[in-house]
Design a protein around this motif. Sequence first.
Motif, PDB file in Angstrom:
ATOM      1  N   ARG A 369       0.808  -1.220   0.000  1.00 41.95           N
ATOM      2  CA  ARG A 369       0.000   0.000   0.000  1.00 41.95           C
ATOM      3  C   ARG A 369       0.844   1.275   0.000  1.00 41.95           C
ATOM      4  N   GLU A 370       2.157   1.128   0.068  1.00 38.66           N
ATOM      5  CA  GLU A 370       3.010   2.319   0.192  1.00 38.66           C
ATOM      6  C   GLU A 370       2.794   3.340  -0.918  1.00 38.66           C
ATOM      7  N   ARG A 371       2.698   2.811  -2.143  1.00 41.96           N
ATOM      8  CA  ARG A 371       2.538   3.734  -3.277  1.00 41.96           C
ATOM      9  C   ARG A 371       1.176   4.440  -3.221  1.00 41.96           C
ATOM     10  N   ASP A 372       0.153   3.724  -2.791  1.00 43.20           N
ATOM     11  CA  ASP A 372      -1.171   4.343  -2.620  1.00 43.20           C
ATOM     12  C   ASP A 372      -1.113   5.437  -1.560  1.00 43.20           C
ATOM     13  N   ASP A 373      -0.428   5.148  -0.470  1.00 42.48           N
ATOM     14  CA  ASP A 373      -0.332   6.140   0.611  1.00 42.48           C
ATOM     15  C   ASP A 373       0.417   7.374   0.127  1.00 42.48           C
ATOM     16  N   ALA A 374       1.479   7.143  -0.627  1.00 42.86           N
ATOM     17  CA  ALA A 374       2.249   8.276  -1.155  1.00 42.86           C
ATOM     18  C   ALA A 374       1.376   9.109  -2.099  1.00 42.86           C
ATOM     19  N   MET A 375       0.534   8.430  -2.880  1.00 39.47           N
ATOM     20  CA  MET A 375      -0.375   9.168  -3.770  1.00 39.47           C
ATOM     21  C   MET A 375      -1.385   9.967  -2.948  1.00 39.47           C
TER      22      MET A 375
ATOM     23  N   GLY B 230     -19.536  13.208   3.883  1.00 35.58           N
ATOM     24  CA  GLY B 230     -18.562  14.287   3.719  1.00 35.58           C
ATOM     25  C   GLY B 230     -17.186  13.927   4.260  1.00 35.58           C
ATOM     26  N   LEU B 231     -17.130  12.960   5.140  1.00 35.66           N
ATOM     27  CA  LEU B 231     -15.841  12.559   5.715  1.00 35.66           C
ATOM     28  C   LEU B 231     -15.379  11.219   5.163  1.00 35.66           C
ATOM     29  N   ARG B 232     -15.852  10.889   3.967  1.00 34.72           N
ATOM     30  CA  ARG B 232     -15.426   9.614   3.367  1.00 34.72           C
ATOM     31  C   ARG B 232     -13.916   9.621   3.169  1.00 34.72           C
ATOM     32  N   PRO B 233     -13.312   8.421   3.211  1.00 31.62           N
ATOM     33  CA  PRO B 233     -11.860   8.343   3.037  1.00 31.62           C
ATOM     34  C   PRO B 233     -11.454   8.811   1.645  1.00 31.62           C
ATOM     35  N   GLY B 234     -10.313   9.496   1.586  1.00 28.98           N
ATOM     36  CA  GLY B 234      -9.796  10.004   0.318  1.00 28.98           C
ATOM     37  C   GLY B 234      -8.609   9.205  -0.193  1.00 28.98           C
ATOM     38  N   CYS B 235      -8.249   8.177   0.532  1.00 30.15           N
ATOM     39  CA  CYS B 235      -7.227   7.240   0.053  1.00 30.15           C
ATOM     40  C   CYS B 235      -7.398   5.950   0.851  1.00 30.15           C
ATOM     41  N   LEU B 236      -6.777   4.873   0.370  1.00 26.95           N
ATOM     42  CA  LEU B 236      -6.974   3.565   1.002  1.00 26.95           C
ATOM     43  C   LEU B 236      -6.657   3.590   2.491  1.00 26.95           C
ATOM     44  N   ALA B 237      -5.601   4.329   2.844  1.00 28.67           N
ATOM     45  CA  ALA B 237      -5.135   4.337   4.230  1.00 28.67           C
ATOM     46  C   ALA B 237      -6.192   4.856   5.203  1.00 28.67           C
ATOM     47  N   ASP B 238      -7.093   5.698   4.690  1.00 28.69           N
ATOM     48  CA  ASP B 238      -8.061   6.352   5.575  1.00 28.69           C
ATOM     49  C   ASP B 238      -9.387   5.596   5.691  1.00 28.69           C
ATOM     50  N   ALA B 239      -9.492   4.459   5.002  1.00 24.61           N
ATOM     51  CA  ALA B 239     -10.793   3.782   4.929  1.00 24.61           C
ATOM     52  C   ALA B 239     -11.228   3.202   6.266  1.00 24.61           C
ATOM     53  N   THR B 240     -12.551   3.232   6.491  1.00 22.05           N
ATOM     54  CA  THR B 240     -13.194   2.583   7.627  1.00 22.05           C
ATOM     55  C   THR B 240     -12.591   3.049   8.953  1.00 22.05           C
ATOM     56  N   ASP B 241     -12.354   4.351   9.047  1.00 22.23           N
ATOM     57  CA  ASP B 241     -11.797   4.873  10.299  1.00 22.23           C
ATOM     58  C   ASP B 241     -12.898   5.498  11.162  1.00 22.23           C
ATOM     59  N   ARG B 242     -12.530   6.001  12.313  1.00 28.37           N
ATOM     60  CA  ARG B 242     -13.535   6.493  13.248  1.00 28.37           C
ATOM     61  C   ARG B 242     -14.333   7.687  12.715  1.00 28.37           C
ATOM     62  N   PRO B 243     -13.716   8.694  12.106  1.00 34.00           N
ATOM     63  CA  PRO B 243     -14.561   9.783  11.574  1.00 34.00           C
ATOM     64  C   PRO B 243     -15.588   9.272  10.553  1.00 34.00           C
ATOM     65  N   GLN B 244     -15.158   8.368   9.673  1.00 34.53           N
ATOM     66  CA  GLN B 244     -16.083   7.844   8.656  1.00 34.53           C
ATOM     67  C   GLN B 244     -17.265   7.118   9.296  1.00 34.53           C
ATOM     68  N   ILE B 245     -16.954   6.278  10.270  1.00 31.94           N
ATOM     69  CA  ILE B 245     -18.025   5.457  10.850  1.00 31.94           C
ATOM     70  C   ILE B 245     -18.886   6.280  11.814  1.00 31.94           C
ATOM     71  N   GLU B 246     -18.282   7.231  12.490  1.00 30.54           N
ATOM     72  CA  GLU B 246     -19.075   8.155  13.335  1.00 30.54           C
ATOM     73  C   GLU B 246     -20.110   8.872  12.475  1.00 30.54           C
ATOM     74  N   GLU B 247     -19.675   9.344  11.313  1.00 29.19           N
ATOM     75  CA  GLU B 247     -20.608  10.027  10.412  1.00 29.19           C
ATOM     76  C   GLU B 247     -21.726   9.074   9.985  1.00 29.19           C
TER      77      GLU B 247
END
Lengths: 442, 442
Positions: A369-375, B230-247
Amino acid sequence: MTPQTQLEAALNGTVTPEMRRVAADEGLDAELLRRRVAAGRVVIPKNHARPTEIVRGIGEGLRVKINANLGTSKDLPEPEPELEKLATALEYGADAVMDLSTGGDLRRTRRLIIERSTVPVGTVPIYDAAVRAAGEKRKLIHLTPDELFEVIEEHGEDGVDFITVHCGVSRRAVELLQDSPRVAGVVSRGGAILTEWIVRNGAENPLLEQYDRLLEIARRYDMTLSLGDGLRPGCLADATDRPQIEELVTLGELARRAREAGVQVMIEGPGHVPLDQVATNVKVQKALCDGAPFYVLGPLVTDIAPGYDHIVGAIGGAVAALAGADFLCYVTPAEHICLPDTEHVKHGVIASRIAAHAADVARGLPGARERDDAMGRARCELDWEKQHELALDPETLADWRERRRPTDDRVCTMCSELCAIKGMRRALYGDPDEDDPGGEAQ
Amino acid sequence: MTPQTQLEAALNGTVTPEMRRVAADEGLDAELLRRRVAAGRVVIPKNHARPTEIVRGIGEGLRVKINANLGTSKDLPEPEPELEKLATALEYGADAVMDLSTGGDLRRTRRLIIERSTVPVGTVPIYDAAVRAAGEKRKLIHLTPDELFEVIEEHGEDGVDFITVHCGVSRRAVELLQDSPRVAGVVSRGGAILTEWIVRNGAENPLLEQYDRLLEIARRYDMTLSLGDGLRPGCLADATDRPQIEELVTLGELARRAREAGVQVMIEGPGHVPLDQVATNVKVQKALCDGAPFYVLGPLVTDIAPGYDHIVGAIGGAVAALAGADFLCYVTPAEHICLPDTEHVKHGVIASRIAAHAADVARGLPGARERDDAMGRARCELDWEKQHELALDPETLADWRERRRPTDDRVCTMCSELCAIKGMRRALYGDPDEDDPGGEAQ
C-alpha cells in the motif's frame, strides 16, 4: 547430465541464483522462498537457456503477477507489430508474456520475442503444430502425437520458459462435455483442437496418454508446465460445470506427477465466471491441486461488454487474486473482436496491473500500500509532480491535465477554486497559502 | 396541501403510478415494491414537478442502478458540453445523473439538465450556495444557514429529484477527524466546506442542527435525501476509520428521522476503500441504516491509477453491489485529473454498467443473465450481427472489427482460420459448414 530444475534444486535444499533474485524482488527470505518452490506452491518459470535476470516468482505469498498475450494470426502475420506490443507490455509492467502466434513465420517471431523479452515467455505449442499441419493441407485431426512432441521439444530448444499444455482434456471430460447442456461449448483453441482430435480419432489425448514424455522434455529445459483448461467455460452460463471440474481434477493429479518428476507446474483457470463463483473457482483449484500456483484468464464476470473486456477481466481478476489466484492473464479491450493492437495491449496490461495491485493491498502484502499512501499524501498536498511520479500511466495524467488546464496551477478543472483539498487544508491545517474562493473581501 | 411523497403513499397502502412503473420495469409485483418503499428499503426519487416517466427505483431486490455526474466548473463554465455529456450518459444507460455544476450560470444549467434528462436528476445544493458566496466575495465560512436552506428550496422548485446533503458532518465527527491520523483528510467538496464552517465558526453543522427544516422542504417536493458522506476516506489508508463510521452512525439516525417524516432517504458511501473492506462497508451501512438504499462512489480499490479510475471504480463497485450496494456513482477516467469530457463520461458509464450488471447476475436477479446467455449463443454460432445487437457498445464492436477485418467473415483476426469455435463446432456438432484449416486435402 542436464542441470537441475528450480524444483529439483529446491528439493535438494539448494537456493539457486534465481530464487535469490526472486526473493530480493519480493522482499522475502530466500530460504522461505526455496521451501515454497520445493512444496510446488511457487514456480520460477525460466528455461535453462535464458538468463537469470528475466525471472519472476509466481505463487503463494508473492506479488500477484500479470501476463500479456502477444502473437500474430494468419490475417495479421507480421512479427514487427508484436514486438512493438511486447515493448508496450513491458513498459506498463507485464511480468510475463505469451507468444500465441498462429500466422507467418512462427519460429522467427517466437525467437524475436524471446530475445527481446526481459520477462519469462510462454507459448502454446499445439498452435504451432496445428499451423504446420494446416500449412501442409492436413486436417487437425491427423496431427500425430510425435509431431506434437517434436514441436514441444523445439519450443524448449528456443528457450521458452513456460508452455500451456491442455493435458486435462481427457476422453472422460469430453464425454461429460458431449452430455452437458453448455451454451458455448469449447472456446479454448487448444481445447477445441484436442476435443476434435479425441472425438474424431476415438483416442485419448496424447498429452495425457504420453504425459511422462512431456515431463521428460519439460524437465530437461526446466520449462514450467502451465496445465491449460481447454474446457473452461466460454460464457457465464457454462461456469463451474462438470466438464470444467472433471478437467481440473485431472490437472490436480497431473500437477502431483509433475512435481514428483521435478517439473515445475502451474494450473490455468477460467474464463467466463459469474462474480459470485470467482472465489469458489480459486478455492477449489487450490484444494484439488495442492496449492499449485493458479493462473486465471480474466475471469470475465459478464459477456455483454465487447470492447471493454479489460474492465470485465479486471473485476474478475481482482476478486480471484484476493481469493488466492497468483497470476492474472490480461484481457485486452479487443477480446472477442479482433487481434489487439498496441493501444489495446497497453490498456489490457494497465487493467490487469490495477487488479493485481488491488489484491496485493487487500491481501496485506507487506509494502503493497506504500505507493497508494504516497499518492494520497501527494493529492492532499496538491503536489502534481509527485502524483505524476506515482501514477501507473504518468503520460496520460500529464496529457489530460494539459488539455484541460486549470487557471490555478495547484488545482484541477474538476472543482477549480472550489477544490475540496484547499478547503480542507484551510479547515484542518489553517494553511494560509490556501485562498478562500471568496477572496480578499472580509 | 402538498401531495404525498412516495413513502407516505406507500405507508398509507397506496400503490402510486410511479411504483407501478418501477415494478413493471423491474418485473416485480407492485404491492411487493410498495412494501419495500414503505419500509424505506427502496426509494423512487422523483420531485412532484417531474413526470412519472423519469422514475427509477433504487434499493432492495431491484437492478443495481448507476449515476453519472455532470456539471461545469469555473474553468469550464459552459452548459452545452454538459448537455452533450448528459445525452451520452443516457445513451449508455445511466439511471440517474447529478448536476454538480460550480461554474457559470448554475440555475440555467440545472434547469436545462432537468428539462432534458429522462432519468432522475440530483444536485448538491451546498455547491450552489458556496459559488454564490464566492461570487459576492464572501468567505465560505460566512455562509448563513438561511442562505443554504433558500438554495435547497430553489432546487426543490426547479424539480430536482434527489439532493446530497452532508448532514452527518457533525462537530463530534470533525473532532474525531482532527484527532485522526488521516493521510488525505477530507476530499468531499461539501464535506470540506462544512468542516471548515464548523471549525471556524465553532458551531454545529446547520444541516444537522436544522434537520427538521431540511425534512420539511424535502417532503414538500418529495426530493429524496441522499445523505452524503462528507468525511469519506480520500485514500486507502483512511478507509473505515472512526470519523467515517461516526458520520455513518449519525446518518443512520437521520435516515430513521427522515422516514418518520415521510421523506425518502438513501445513504452515500465511500470512496477509497481496499478491496477486502468493500463488503464490510456495505454490511455496516445496511446494519446502521436499517436497510436504507446505499449509494457508493466507486469504491476505488487503489489510488495509483489516475486515467483509469473508471476501472478501479468498476472493481470496487461490482464487489460493493454484490455485497448489497444499490446504486453506483460512476467514476470517469478523468477523476483526479480534470473535468471529464464526453468520451470520459461514456467510459465511466459503461464501466459502471458492467459492474452493476455483473452484480445483478451474481446476486441471481431473475432474468439478469439472459443477455449474457444470448451473447454466449451468438458467439458459439459465430453470429456477429446478434453479437452487435447484444453489446453494451455496438459501435465499438463494429468499428474495431472493421478496422481489423478478417479474410473469413465468420471469424475474427484473433485466431483467423484457427478459430476455436469453428473447431468446436466440427467436434461437437459435426458441422459441415466449418472447414478445417487443413482445407480440402485428405
